[in-house]
Motif scaffolding. Structure first.
Motif, short mmCIF file in Angstrom:
data_model
loop_
_atom_site.label_atom_id
_atom_site.label_comp_id
_atom_site.label_asym_id
_atom_site.label_seq_id
_atom_site.Cartn_x
_atom_site.Cartn_y
_atom_site.Cartn_z
N CYS A 6 -4.28 3.14 0.30
CA CYS A 6 -5.41 3.51 -0.55
C CYS A 6 -4.91 3.63 -1.99
N VAL A 7 -5.55 2.89 -2.89
CA VAL A 7 -5.16 2.93 -4.31
C VAL A 7 -6.28 3.50 -5.18
N THR A 8 -7.23 4.19 -4.56
CA THR A 8 -8.31 4.82 -5.30
C THR A 8 -7.75 5.88 -6.24
N SER A 9 -8.20 5.89 -7.49
CA SER A 9 -7.72 6.88 -8.46
C SER A 9 -8.25 8.27 -8.10
N VAL A 10 -7.35 9.22 -8.09
CA VAL A 10 -7.69 10.63 -7.92
C VAL A 10 -7.12 11.37 -9.12
N LYS A 11 -7.09 12.68 -9.12
CA LYS A 11 -6.66 13.47 -10.30
C LYS A 11 -5.36 12.97 -10.93
N ASP A 12 -4.29 12.95 -10.16
CA ASP A 12 -2.96 12.68 -10.71
C ASP A 12 -2.50 11.24 -10.57
N GLY A 13 -3.31 10.33 -10.12
CA GLY A 13 -2.92 8.93 -9.92
C GLY A 13 -3.59 8.38 -8.68
N PRO A 14 -3.03 7.32 -8.12
CA PRO A 14 -3.64 6.75 -6.91
C PRO A 14 -3.47 7.66 -5.70
N CYS A 15 -4.38 7.55 -4.76
CA CYS A 15 -4.35 8.37 -3.54
C CYS A 15 -3.01 8.18 -2.82
N GLY A 16 -2.63 6.94 -2.54
CA GLY A 16 -1.35 6.65 -1.91
C GLY A 16 -1.32 6.81 -0.40
N ALA A 17 -2.46 7.14 0.23
CA ALA A 17 -2.48 7.25 1.68
C ALA A 17 -2.16 5.88 2.27
N ARG A 18 -1.36 5.87 3.32
CA ARG A 18 -0.89 4.61 3.90
C ARG A 18 -1.15 4.62 5.40
N SER A 19 -1.62 3.50 5.90
CA SER A 19 -1.90 3.38 7.33
C SER A 19 -0.59 3.25 8.10
N ASN A 20 -0.71 3.30 9.41
CA ASN A 20 0.42 2.92 10.26
C ASN A 20 0.65 1.43 10.07
N SER A 21 1.73 0.90 10.59
CA SER A 21 1.92 -0.55 10.52
C SER A 21 1.68 -1.14 11.90
N TRP A 22 1.01 -2.28 11.91
CA TRP A 22 0.64 -2.93 13.17
C TRP A 22 1.03 -4.40 13.15
N ASP A 23 1.13 -4.98 14.35
CA ASP A 23 1.42 -6.41 14.48
C ASP A 23 0.24 -7.27 14.07
#
Length: 105
Positions: free
Chosen positions: A48-65
């Motif tokens: 997730c690169v949505t801008s929030v207060k201090d910068g991008p959200c940065g939430a990251r999914s698990n990795s899948w095949d």
């Protein structure tokens, strides 16, 4: 026969026999090349690169095949946090090896 004492990185020295009258020569450098070898399965992730207060959200999914799971994660994150911008990426584990060239440079 003449014995030469050479030292390595430790305090111990190695006795290297060397015939008298002959000089020690170092071997010619061997031409090398770097190879990249894929060492695993390509994995898909979303961030997730949505801008929030201090910068991008940065939430990251698990990795899948498979990339199919990314859309499910993106929808769930968007529903929970009302975020709208995401990036999908692929990751591929690789190793770099140095190999001698075989007559080619």
């Amino acid at each position: 026969m003449l014995l030469l004492r050479t030292s390595s990185s430790s305090d111990a020295a190695v006795n290297t026999p060397q015939p008298e009258g002959e000089t020690m020569t170092s071997p010619a450098p061997v031409p090398t090349r770097k190879e990249i070898q894929i060492t695993g399965i390509r994995r898909h992730v979303a961030e997730c690169v949505t801008s929030v207060k201090d910068g991008p959200c940065g939430a990251r999914s698990n990795s899948w095949d498979s990339a199919l799971h990314l859309d499910v994660w993106i929808r769930a994150h968007a529903d929970e946090y009302e975020h709208k911008k995401f990036v999908k990426r692929t990751e591929e584990p690789v190793n770099v090896y140095t190999k001698p060239t075989q007559g080619r440079q």
